[in-house]
Write a protein that holds these residues in place. Structure first.
Motif, PDB file in Angstrom:
ATOM      1  N   VAL A  51       0.862  -1.182   0.000  1.00 59.16           N
ATOM      2  CA  VAL A  51       0.000   0.000   0.000  1.00 59.16           C
ATOM      3  C   VAL A  51       0.896   1.228   0.000  1.00 59.16           C
ATOM      4  CG1 VAL A  51      -1.737   1.319   1.277  1.00 59.16           C
ATOM      5  CG2 VAL A  51      -1.871  -1.180   1.212  1.00 59.16           C
ATOM      6  N   SER A  99       5.201   5.399   1.889  1.00 56.49           N
ATOM      7  CA  SER A  99       4.750   6.727   1.522  1.00 56.49           C
ATOM      8  C   SER A  99       5.980   7.540   1.176  1.00 56.49           C
ATOM      9  CB  SER A  99       3.989   7.395   2.664  1.00 56.49           C
ATOM     10  OG  SER A  99       3.566   8.678   2.267  1.00 56.49           O
ATOM     11  N   LEU A 114       0.754   5.121   0.557  1.00 55.36           N
ATOM     12  CA  LEU A 114      -0.090   6.160   1.146  1.00 55.36           C
ATOM     13  C   LEU A 114       0.231   7.530   0.561  1.00 55.36           C
ATOM     14  CD1 LEU A 114       0.149   5.059   4.878  1.00 55.36           C
ATOM     15  CD2 LEU A 114      -1.670   4.527   3.237  1.00 55.36           C
ATOM     16  N   SER A 164      -9.024   7.999  -0.171  1.00 51.14           N
ATOM     17  CA  SER A 164      -9.110   8.011   1.289  1.00 51.14           C
ATOM     18  C   SER A 164      -8.144   9.035   1.866  1.00 51.14           C
ATOM     19  CB  SER A 164      -8.766   6.630   1.860  1.00 51.14           C
ATOM     20  OG  SER A 164      -8.824   6.646   3.272  1.00 51.14           O
ATOM     21  N   TRP A 165      -8.513   9.539   3.020  1.00 51.62           N
ATOM     22  CA  TRP A 165      -7.592  10.334   3.832  1.00 51.62           C
ATOM     23  C   TRP A 165      -6.710   9.360   4.603  1.00 51.62           C
ATOM     24  CZ3 TRP A 165      -7.196  15.533   3.531  1.00 51.62           C
ATOM     25  CH2 TRP A 165      -8.245  16.216   2.910  1.00 51.62           C
ATOM     26  N   LEU A 166      -5.530   9.805   4.991  1.00 51.09           N
ATOM     27  CA  LEU A 166      -4.634   8.943   5.763  1.00 51.09           C
ATOM     28  C   LEU A 166      -5.202   8.624   7.138  1.00 51.09           C
ATOM     29  CD1 LEU A 166      -1.161  10.510   4.898  1.00 51.09           C
ATOM     30  CD2 LEU A 166      -2.305   8.554   3.850  1.00 51.09           C
ATOM     31  N   THR A 223       3.781  -1.136   3.743  1.00 54.19           N
ATOM     32  CA  THR A 223       3.092   0.134   3.567  1.00 54.19           C
ATOM     33  C   THR A 223       4.155   1.207   3.426  1.00 54.19           C
ATOM     34  OG1 THR A 223       1.226  -0.619   4.901  1.00 54.19           O
ATOM     35  CG2 THR A 223       1.440   1.757   4.576  1.00 54.19           C
ATOM     36  N   SER A 262      -8.219   7.870   7.797  1.00 53.56           N
ATOM     37  CA  SER A 262      -9.382   6.968   7.753  1.00 53.56           C
ATOM     38  C   SER A 262      -9.191   5.927   6.644  1.00 53.56           C
ATOM     39  CB  SER A 262     -10.667   7.756   7.540  1.00 53.56           C
ATOM     40  OG  SER A 262     -10.590   8.506   6.345  1.00 53.56           O
ATOM     41  N   LEU A 263      -8.133   5.173   6.736  1.00 58.82           N
ATOM     42  CA  LEU A 263      -7.839   4.166   5.711  1.00 58.82           C
ATOM     43  C   LEU A 263      -8.901   3.074   5.707  1.00 58.82           C
ATOM     44  CD1 LEU A 263      -3.987   3.866   6.228  1.00 58.82           C
ATOM     45  CD2 LEU A 263      -5.206   5.086   4.418  1.00 58.82           C
ATOM     46  N   ARG A 322      -6.341  11.076  -1.277  1.00 56.20           N
ATOM     47  CA  ARG A 322      -7.631  11.768  -1.163  1.00 56.20           C
ATOM     48  C   ARG A 322      -8.085  12.337  -2.497  1.00 56.20           C
ATOM     49  NH1 ARG A 322      -7.136  17.292  -1.280  1.00 56.20           N
ATOM     50  NH2 ARG A 322      -4.971  17.961  -1.362  1.00 56.20           N
ATOM     51  N   VAL A 364      -3.184   4.974  -2.357  1.00 54.58           N
ATOM     52  CA  VAL A 364      -4.217   5.664  -1.589  1.00 54.58           C
ATOM     53  C   VAL A 364      -3.944   7.158  -1.653  1.00 54.58           C
ATOM     54  CG1 VAL A 364      -5.258   5.965   0.691  1.00 54.58           C
ATOM     55  CG2 VAL A 364      -4.425   3.703  -0.014  1.00 54.58           C
TER      56      VAL A 364
END
Length: 161
Positions: A43, A144, A45, A127-129, A142, A131-132, A68, A66
């Motif tokens: 994933v 980023s 982010l 998604s926001w970080l 994971t 509220s995954l 927003r 992911v």
């Protein structure tokens, strides 16, 4: 600090940062990702326009980006265009001899991202970080490249999170 305040800070921070369109090679180097990630779930982010997930999907890795901004394609394109122009302005000012190379590799990265985004829409999650939408222990790795570092500028969020 409660969740709502942390999310409000995330929203505020998101308004002042650029969206990434880093190349896959730079993502691999910066994140220390092994070339052999077969069989893992990855994933990314706050992935923005980085083609890391596109490359991983091409290697049959179960990868998800992911961000927003994935909700609104036009807004995403606008943010990526602004980020691209900001990058090219910095290159022009600091490394003018590298302008053509940076323009080419960044355009290639964005093309790879958009192609994958359209072909594998279910692997690009809005998604926001804070509220995954994944269950606990969903991913093996994971990462980023820029999103978490943007949040670390606001240490209050990181201390509370």
């Amino acid at each position: 600090m409660n969740y709502q305040k942390i999310h409000q800070r995330e929203v505020r921070i998101s308004r002042r940062v650029e969206t990434s369109a880093s190349t896959t090679r730079s993502a691999y180097i910066a994140l220390g990702i092994s070339e052999d990630v077969a069989g893992l779930t990855v994933v990314d982010l706050a992935a923005g326009g980085c083609p890391l997930v596109a490359t991983l999907l091409e290697k049959d890795v179960d990868a998800y980006a992911v961000d927003r901004l994935y909700k609104d394609h036009d807004n995403l394109r606008k943010f990526l265009d602004i980020s691209f122009q900001g990058l090219m302005d910095r290159v022009t000012a600091q490394y003018p001899r590298h302008y053509d190379h940076m323009k080419r590799v960044t355009e290639e990265a964005l093309t790879q991202f958009w192609t994958s985004f359209e072909q594998h829409r279910d692997h690009y999650v809005t998604s926001w970080l804070t509220s995954l939408p994944f269950p606990d222990d969903f991913s093996d790795l994971t990462v980023s490249l820029n999103g978490i570092s943007d949040l670390t500028d606001d240490l209050g969020v990181m201390k509370q999170a």
